[in-house]
Scaffold this motif. Structure first.
Motif, PDB file in Angstrom:
ATOM      1  N   ALA A  58       9.721   0.017 -10.349  1.00  0.00           N
ATOM      2  CA  ALA A  58       9.162  -1.107 -11.101  1.00  0.00           C
ATOM      3  C   ALA A  58       9.181  -0.828 -12.596  1.00  0.00           C
ATOM      4  N   LEU A  59       9.083   0.448 -12.973  1.00  0.00           N
ATOM      5  CA  LEU A  59       9.028   0.783 -14.397  1.00  0.00           C
ATOM      6  C   LEU A  59      10.394   1.169 -14.958  1.00  0.00           C
ATOM      7  N   ALA A  60      11.437   0.944 -14.200  1.00  0.00           N
ATOM      8  CA  ALA A  60      12.772   1.246 -14.705  1.00  0.00           C
ATOM      9  C   ALA A  60      12.973   0.505 -16.023  1.00  0.00           C
ATOM     10  N   PRO A  61      13.465   1.210 -17.049  1.00  0.00           N
ATOM     11  CA  PRO A  61      13.543   0.594 -18.372  1.00  0.00           C
ATOM     12  C   PRO A  61      14.601  -0.499 -18.446  1.00  0.00           C
ATOM     13  N   THR A  62      14.372  -1.424 -19.345  1.00  0.00           N
ATOM     14  CA  THR A  62      15.353  -2.473 -19.606  1.00  0.00           C
ATOM     15  C   THR A  62      15.855  -2.290 -21.035  1.00  0.00           C
TER      16      THR A  62
END
Lengths: 195, 300
Positions: free
Chosen positions: A167-171
């Motif tokens: 869910a916290l994978a960077p964009t």
């Protein structure tokens, strides 16, 4: 007890925060988001094997150069090279020098993201995560409280960790306004030494 | 790979990790090490940085045990008794500042008081010592060594402050008390006092103590020298902070901008450097109007 080595700690503090910006830069080298992600991932993995990591004073330009080299390596191996990308890669490792007092640190709505990461967990996983990580209760106490075996506890917590990380994978960072490219060679060479 | 890393981290959390097997796995491939860093950092962020996020707050509130809450870094006090009845209003001394103002007041032999922008406070000395009411905004309070404890009230909550250095800010019914130096105990509570540096959020339900980082301290001290310090703050809250000092407010015309993170040290009563930095380094356009400074996105 932490299982993080000094290099892991350094990586968390100095490198991971750069990821949104690196992802945005990677898009100039490769033409789809997945490939950009892979490129950053590969540079990260390579950086973790660098012996002299502690001496890297300016990791941002260092990583950009690393990414460019990796992308070129790939292009050389590829059957059909994409010329337009090679030209775009000019001046790639020059980090945009924002005034020190001000910089974009990461993407938007971080808090909302953190909130959602926890809220969107399946209830059973969230309970274990909250009890262990936030309330810091002992594993024994949690297992007893929930009436589950240690292996079930482990499965739920592992799933929670996995989903939170996903869910916290960077964009990619929002692109900054284009500014005149810096072409000064000396500055570029110095950029790695700048702290 | 992330899944595997999550598995290792869960074992580490639960004390069931086979250290040797883990080290082997991590050394096998730098991507393993990277995955472990990622899951560790994600869990840390949700736990620590996300402490202000609603989900975490709720999770903390749900916890019925005192022990759990203490473990979560919160001090739980039982808030016995009702609120003290405030003294006679007409017998108090009072000081206030307009928007953009700052003012220092000497409190006889108790110490000194500085009022930040748009703030008001009143005080009264009696046989119990000095009582101080924060009526609006934010104050910095220095209590001289040897002085008697000061009773600070803000809204319906209060605290007893020993000699030291404090910062108090009233916001939405709660009194945010920063103890830089000294000792503070929440009123009506029989729990142990809090020693600085620490922060105490006084709410009608119960006071919440939290540790202070260097950055919190620096940000708290900045306004005393007429500065504003942002450390990785969402633009929306940075603007809210700045607007306390401005008659001509900054307005976010595009809500999409609100989550941009900003940092820096700026002059509190002049936002021009702040706005210039926004314009030059971010995708933000500043349009001045008569009543406000409007922030919108540049066309990308």
């Amino acid at each position: 007890m932490s299982h993080l080595r000094p290099i892991d700690q350094w990586f968390m503090d100095q490198i991971l925060p750069l990821e949104p910006m690196l992802l945005a830069s990677a898009r100039k080298l490769v033409n789809d988001p997945d490939a950009a992600r892979d490129l950053v991932q590969e540079a990260f993995a390579r950086l973790l094997t660098v012996e002299g990591w502690a001496q890297i004073e300016a990791p941002h330009p260092y990583l950009l150069r690393m990414m460019r080299n990796l992308a070129f390596e790939k292009l050389r191996r590829a059957k059909i090279a994409r010329f337009e990308q090679l030209t775009l890669a000019e001046d790639f490792d020059v980090v945009d020098e924002s005034p020190d007092a001000f910089r974009v640190l990461s993407g938007r709505e971080q808090l909302a993201q953190l909130d959602a990461a926890l809220k969107d967990l399946p209830e059973r996983c969230r309970r274990v995560f909250v009890m262990r990580r936030i309330e810091e209760r002992s594993p024994r106490e949690i297992a007893k409280h929930l009436g589950v075996s240690p292996s079930t506890l482990e499965k739920r917590l592992a799933r929670a960790h996995y989903l939170v990380a996903k869910a916290l994978a960077p964009t990619p960072a929002l692109p900054l306004e284009d500014r005149p490219a810096k072409t000064d060679e000396g500055r570029r060479k110095n950029s790695t030494k700048r702290s | 790979m992330l899944r595997e890393a999550a598995q290792w981290l869960a074992r580490a959390d639960l004390g069931t990790l086979d250290e040797a097997a883990f080290e082997r796995w991590r050394a096998e491939d730098p991507r393993h090490a990277l995955a472990f860093i990622r899951v560790s950092e994600a869990a840390r962020r949700v736990t620590t940085d996300g402490a202000e996020a609603p989900a975490v707050k709720r999770a903390r509130k749900l916890d019925p045990t005192r022990r759990g809450a203490i473990a979560a870094g919160l001090a739980v006090f039982s808030l016995g008794g009702g609120a003290l009845i405030a003294g006679k209003v007409n017998a108090r001394d009072r000081a206030s500042t307009p928007v953009g103002g700052m003012r220092h007041v000497n409190l006889a032999d108790a110490g000194g008081l500085t009022l930040n922008t748009d703030s008001a406070a009143s005080w009264k000395a009696d046989h119990q010592g000095l009582r101080l009411w924060l009526e609006r905004g934010e104050i910095a309070l220095d209590i001289t060594a040897g002085a008697r404890p000061v009773h600070l009230k803000g809204g319906v909550v209060g605290a007893l402050l020993g000699p030291g250095r404090y910062n108090a800010r009233l916001r939405e019914g709660l009194l945010d008390l920063v103890v830089l130096k000294g000792e503070a105990s929440a009123e009506g509570s029989n729990a142990a006092p809090v020693h600085g540096p620490a922060a105490l959020a006084l709410t009608p339900e119960r006071p919440l103590a939290r540790p202070l980082s260097e950055q919190d301290i620096a940000a708290t001290l900045a306004w005393r020298s007429g500065e504003i310090l942002f450390v990785d703050e969402p633009l929306s809250s940075a603007i809210e902070e700045y607007n306390r000092h401005l008659t001509r407010k900054i307005v976010l015309a595009d809500p999409q901008l609100s989550g941009l993170r900003v940092g820096g040290r700026f002059v509190a009563d002049d936002p021009s450097a702040f706005l210039r930095a926004l314009e030059t380094t971010m995708n933000v356009r500043v349009t001045p109007s008569q009543q406000a400074m409007l922030l919108s996105r540049k066309n990308s």
